[in-house]
Write an enzyme that holds these catalytic residues in place. Structure first.
Site, PDB file in Angstrom:
ATOM      1  N   TYR A 159      13.782  27.688   7.804  1.00 21.65           N
ATOM      2  CA  TYR A 159      14.765  27.925   6.742  1.00 21.65           C
ATOM      3  C   TYR A 159      14.153  27.787   5.347  1.00 21.65           C
ATOM      4  O   TYR A 159      14.841  27.999   4.341  1.00 21.65           O
ATOM      5  CB  TYR A 159      15.959  26.964   6.869  1.00 21.65           C
ATOM      6  CG  TYR A 159      16.872  27.329   8.017  1.00 21.65           C
ATOM      7  CD1 TYR A 159      16.375  27.366   9.306  1.00 21.65           C
ATOM      8  CD2 TYR A 159      18.198  27.659   7.814  1.00 21.65           C
ATOM      9  CE1 TYR A 159      17.177  27.715  10.373  1.00 21.65           C
ATOM     10  CE2 TYR A 159      19.010  28.009   8.875  1.00 21.65           C
ATOM     11  CZ  TYR A 159      18.498  28.040  10.160  1.00 21.65           C
ATOM     12  OH  TYR A 159      19.297  28.398  11.206  1.00 21.65           O
ATOM     13  N   LYS A 231      11.341  21.671  20.412  1.00 20.73           N
ATOM     14  CA  LYS A 231      10.668  22.601  21.327  1.00 20.73           C
ATOM     15  C   LYS A 231       9.163  22.330  21.199  1.00 20.73           C
ATOM     16  O   LYS A 231       8.341  23.218  20.919  1.00 20.73           O
ATOM     17  CB  LYS A 231      11.043  24.045  20.933  1.00 20.73           C
ATOM     18  CG  LYS A 231      10.591  25.098  21.895  1.00 20.73           C
ATOM     19  CD  LYS A 231      11.393  25.145  23.183  1.00 20.73           C
ATOM     20  CE  LYS A 231      10.750  26.109  24.170  1.00 20.73           C
ATOM     21  NZ  LYS A 231      11.367  26.079  25.498  1.00 20.73           N
ATOM     22  N   ASP A 297      15.774  23.916  24.831  1.00 19.11           N
ATOM     23  CA  ASP A 297      16.471  24.871  25.710  1.00 19.11           C
ATOM     24  C   ASP A 297      17.293  24.157  26.782  1.00 19.11           C
ATOM     25  O   ASP A 297      18.455  24.482  26.997  1.00 19.11           O
ATOM     26  CB  ASP A 297      15.507  25.908  26.324  1.00 19.11           C
ATOM     27  CG  ASP A 297      14.207  25.322  26.857  1.00 19.11           C
ATOM     28  OD1 ASP A 297      14.038  24.083  26.801  1.00 19.11           O
ATOM     29  OD2 ASP A 297      13.364  26.098  27.343  1.00 19.11           O
TER      30      ASP A 297
END
Ligand SMILES: NC(=O)C1=CN([C@@H]2O[C@H](COP(=O)(O)OP(=O)(O)OC[C@H]3O[C@@H](n4cnc5c(N)ncnc54)[C@H](OP(=O)(O)O)[C@@H]3O)[C@@H](O)[C@H]2O)C=CC1
Ligand SMILES: O=C(O)CCC(=O)C(=O)O
Ligand SMILES: [Mg+2]
Length: 432
Positions: A159, A231, A297
């Protein structure tokens, strides 16, 4: 017609901060942005709820002096700029504010004004509590088991907006540099000639201040666990580093109040699994908070299949964005998903819903104002106006309990009375 310039309302005073503690006058000036799309409908409904809660709680002794500031479409039409400096300055000066959603075009055009505000004010925590209100329709069997609080890092990650467009002179320059300086990395780019490239900065400072706030919140609110969601198996030096910073920080700064899975691993390696389990059990029995981690995930599955495993969640910007909408679905959807963007060090805070501008419903007086109403509830609690905050919860509970709800809930509820956005606000007020 609104004044094209933000004006401080007469009789209002500034909220200030000293030694980390807010001083809130009885008539604080609170800047607000109405927002694009459904923003105006939602704001009109929500501000009535806020004023009613304050009036009922304090009988005229306290009141909010609302100060409209402009951003997005309204700023562009009034002032020919999307985010006037004076809007940012107002949030800086008055410390606490609230905003409606702002539109961000996809694939080009202006960058997100929402993200810009967070970055300009360094609002490093995006705090999004997710809990179920009795009677709200949900796609899961046990929505009452969902009680999670997301701490989303709000100033870095992808971002940051460091992106280079495919085919541009800049991306060519960057890729030429990588080719010359990091040839083996360059070889990993599958189609270098046609790639756009984004940069994902994740720092120790940024990660630690976010995770520190999350641990402090967990301690202050008697929470049982904090999960670092990342992740890090794939993005080792960004997402993986975030996880490692989290464990190290917990052990360094909160050794007396936390027990980490890293500690468990070390004890297991040295003394075996039974010893590690016994150590963890003793720590948790003594009231320590478990600091653990999970890969992003599988988290999206496990928040559905075993929601009670999740309590406070600390994660990076993109994961937090995805996770907050996904979790909102479990407790009734994005119409009832509040949030706050906060810098706990400077005191600056801008509260806003998790949802966006939902443009297809603009000006229909139809959508659920619940997310902004509950963002206001968070704002009042942040200001220490707990009586007003409690009344908002009471009003929401009461309206939902009598099944007076907006379309989003009504379509999933038997026997609901579907009302407009403005009528829902009236129902909430009547139940305070
Ligand atoms: N912080 C911010 O200001 C944010 C801004 N945005 C911006 O908003 C724009 C639109 O984004 P989009 O991805 O469509 O997401 P939105 O959240 O705006 O809307 C998606 C869907 O969510 C449901 N929804 C949204 N708000 C409400 C509400 N108040 N009550 C009930 N249901 C609601 C509607 O579902 P249904 O169709 O099922 O009725 C709607 O179609 C984009 O420009 C995006 O960048 C997005 C997120 C945050
Ligand atoms: O800024 C935007 O337009 C989207 C931001 C968003 O989705 C969020 O913060 O949850
Ligand atoms: Mg989002």
């Amino acid at each position: 017609m609104a004044s094209p310039k933000a004006e401080a309302p007469a009789g209002g005073e500034k909220i200030t901060i000293r030694d980390g503690k807010l001083t809130v006058p009885d008539s604080p000036i609170i800047p607000f942005i109405e927002g694009d799309g459904t923003g105006p409908d939602i704001w009109r409904a929500s501000v009535r709820v806020f004023d009613a809660a304050v009036e009922k709680a304090y009988g005229g002794k306290k009141q909010i002096k609302w100060m409209e500031v402009y951003a997005g479409g309204k700023a562009h039409s009034l002032l020919n700029t999307w985010l006037p400096d004076e809007t940012v300055e107002a949030f800086r000066e008055y410390l606490v504010g609230i905003k409606g959603p702002l539109t961000t075009p996809i694939g080009g055009g202006i960058r997100s004004l929402n993200v810009a505000l967070r970055q300009l004010l360094d609002l490093y925590v995006c705090l999004r509590p997710v809990r179920w209100f009795k009677g709200v329709p949900s796609p899961v069997k046990h929505p009452e088991k969902v009680d999670m609080v997301i701490f989303r890092e709000n100033t870095e990650d992808v971002y940051s907006g460091v992106e280079f467009e495919a085919g541009s002179a800049d991306v060519k320059k960057l890729l030429d540099f990588i080719k010359a300086e990091f040839p083996s990395a360059y070889k990993k780019i599958r189609f270098p000639e046609t790639s756009g490239v984004g940069i994902k900065p994740v720092s120790s400072e940024g990660s630690e201040r976010l995770i520190r706030s999350a641990i402090e919140y967990a301690i202050a609110n008697g929470r049982k666990s904090l999960t670092l969601v990342h992740k890090g198996n794939i993005m080792k030096f960004t997402e993986g580093a975030f996880r490692n910073y989290g464990y190290a920080l917990a052990e360094r700064e909160f050794a007396g109040q936390t027990y980490t899975w890293d500690q468990w691993e070390r004890t297991k390696a040295a003394q075996g699994e039974a010893a590690a389990n016994a150590e963890q059990k003793a720590a948790l029995d003594s009231g320590k908070i478990l600091i653990k981690d999970a890969i992003a995930d599988i988290v999206l599955q496990q928040v559905l299949t075993r929601p009670t495993d999740f309590d406070v969640i600390a994660t990076m910007n993109l994961n937090g964005d995805y996770l907050s909408d996904a979790l909102a679905a479990q407790v009734g959807g994005i119409g009832i998903a509040p949030g706050g963007n906060i810098n706990y060090l400077t005191g600056h805070a801008v509260f806003e819903a998790t949802h966006g501008t939902a443009p297809k419903y603009a000006d229909l007086d139809q959508v659920n104002p619940g997310s902004v109403v509950l963002s206001g509830e968070m704002m009042f609690r942040y200001m220490g106006w707990t009586e007003a905050a409690d009344l908002i919860i009471k009003g929401m509970d009461g309206a939902i309990d009598q099944k007076t709800v907006t379309y989003d809930f009504a379509r999933l509820m038997d026997g609901a009375k579907q009302v407009k956005c403005s009528e829902f606000a009236t129902a909430v007020i009547s139940k305070m």
